[in-house]
Design an enzyme around this catalytic site. Structure first.
Site, short mmCIF file in Angstrom:
data_model
loop_
_atom_site.label_atom_id
_atom_site.label_comp_id
_atom_site.label_asym_id
_atom_site.label_seq_id
_atom_site.Cartn_x
_atom_site.Cartn_y
_atom_site.Cartn_z
CG ASN A 1 70.05 74.43 27.41
OD1 ASN A 1 69.52 74.42 26.29
ND2 ASN A 1 70.13 75.53 28.16
CD1 TRP A 2 72.98 69.75 23.35
CD2 TRP A 2 72.06 69.13 21.40
NE1 TRP A 2 73.35 68.45 23.11
CE2 TRP A 2 72.80 68.05 21.93
CE3 TRP A 2 71.40 68.96 20.20
CZ2 TRP A 2 72.91 66.82 21.27
CZ3 TRP A 2 71.49 67.74 19.54
CH2 TRP A 2 72.24 66.68 20.07
CE LYS A 3 73.16 77.34 27.32
NZ LYS A 3 73.83 78.32 28.12
CG HIS B 1 68.20 78.98 30.25
ND1 HIS B 1 69.07 79.99 29.94
CD2 HIS B 1 68.96 77.91 30.57
CE1 HIS B 1 70.31 79.54 30.06
NE2 HIS B 1 70.27 78.28 30.44
CD GLU C 1 71.83 81.22 27.64
OE1 GLU C 1 71.28 80.43 26.84
OE2 GLU C 1 72.92 80.97 28.19
CD GLU D 1 70.75 76.43 34.42
OE1 GLU D 1 70.83 75.25 34.13
OE2 GLU D 1 70.92 77.35 33.59
N GLY E 1 78.10 79.46 31.55
CA GLY E 1 79.05 79.73 30.47
C GLY E 1 80.31 80.44 30.94
CB SER F 1 80.66 76.61 34.25
OG SER F 1 80.35 77.85 33.66
N GLY G 1 75.17 73.02 29.59
CA GLY G 1 75.14 73.71 28.31
C GLY G 1 76.33 73.29 27.45
N GLY G 2 77.40 74.07 27.50
CA GLY G 2 78.57 73.87 26.63
C GLY G 2 79.07 72.43 26.57
P1 PGA Z 1 76.79 76.05 30.68
O1 PGA Z 1 75.22 76.34 30.48
O2 PGA Z 1 76.92 74.61 31.14
O3 PGA Z 1 77.40 76.27 29.32
O4 PGA Z 1 77.28 76.99 31.72
C1 PGA Z 1 74.28 75.90 31.41
C2 PGA Z 1 72.91 76.35 30.99
O5 PGA Z 1 72.79 77.45 30.42
O6 PGA Z 1 71.92 75.64 31.17
#
Ligand code: PGA
Length: 253
Positions: free
Chosen positions: A13-15, A98, A100, A170, A176, A215, A236-237
């Site tokens: 997930n590149w956000k 998600h 966010e 999640e 994150g 994470s 994500g990251g």
């Molecule tokens: P993260 O993000 O791996 O950076 O914790 C996961 C996500 O938001 O899907």
């Protein structure tokens, strides 16, 4: 049934990261690194990258998708995007709900439900994210929150449509920051499978792909992929770096 009977799906997930040039370079580098994997490799990318990356990934095992969409087919919704537009650009799946989106953009279960139904009727695979906040966990609300998110976001979604849906658990506090413990993840996923059987059928419960997100890094991916109810990871990251993402994809038992 164990997760050996379900596909293993690794989704990046590149956000809101990467230009077209950076995204194209990433996918070109990733293609040979993941060519041999039996796992499904997905990248949920910003809207501007869907078309160029779908073109670069054509004929490979890398599937490109989006991170959000609107529930209407078209209309006066400034700044929004429709499922059909995503498909037109080459997207095969869309992440919905998600944390966010829920927390920063005030998306409710009812709105997410409309998006899920639209995505499925448009022909996109829907990846529904659910998870509790730290406060909800500390107040012993986790089960109630997860159950409400599952049933409300999937309200009126028919059993046959659920075969084009997957879930990602999640915990918001693990995104994150620091990954959840395997015990917490397995307990959450086991409950999700019970509720899927309760609300839909045993078959849906057994076949639903459920990923964990929060994470995940190359050095902890194994802890989650080894769990009986975890069928993949939403990253994500660590998905922004081709080396760490491909290491997770290629993690060996
Ligand atoms: P993260 O993000 O791996 O950076 O914790 C996961 C996500 O938001 O899907």
């Amino acid at each position: 049934m164990t997760n050996a009977d379900r596909p293993v799906v690794i989704t990046g997930n590149w956000k809101m990261y990467k230009t077209i040039e950076e995204g194209v370079a990433f996918v070109r580098e990733l293609i040979p690194l993941v060519r041999e994997t039996p796992r499904m490799v997905r990248l949920a990318v910003p809207f501007t990258l869907i078309k160029p990356l779908s073109d670069v990934a054509k004929g490979t095992n890398i599937v490109i998708g989006a991170q959000n969409m609107h529930d209407a087919t078209e209309g006066a919704f400034t700044g929004e995007i429709a499922g059909k537009m995503l498909i037109d650009a080459g997207a095969k799946f869309v992440i919905l709900g998600h944390s966010e989106r829920r927390l920063l953009f005030c998306e409710t279960n009812a709105f997410i439900n409309r998006k899920v139904k639209r995505a499925l009727s448009d022909g996109l695979h829907a990846v529904l994210c659910i998870g509790e906040t730290l406060q909800q966990r500390e107040e012993n609300q986790t089960e109630a929150i997860l159950k409400a998110q599952l049933f409300e976001c999937l309200a009126d979604v028919k059993e046959e449509q659920l075969t084009h849906t997957s879930l990602s658990y999640e915990p918001v506090w693990a995104v994150g920051t620091q990954a959840a413990t395997p015990d917490i993840v397995e307990a959450g996923l086991a409950r999700l499978r019970e509720w899927l059987a309760e609300g839909w059928s045993e078959s849906i419960s057994k076949h639903m792909v459920i990923q964990y997100g929060g994470s995940v890094k190359p050095d902890n991916a194994k802890d989650f992929l080894d769990l009986p109810d975890v069928d993949g990871l939403l990253i994500g990251g660590a998905s922004l770096d081709v080396e760490s993402f491909s290491k997770i994809v290629n993690y060996k038992d």
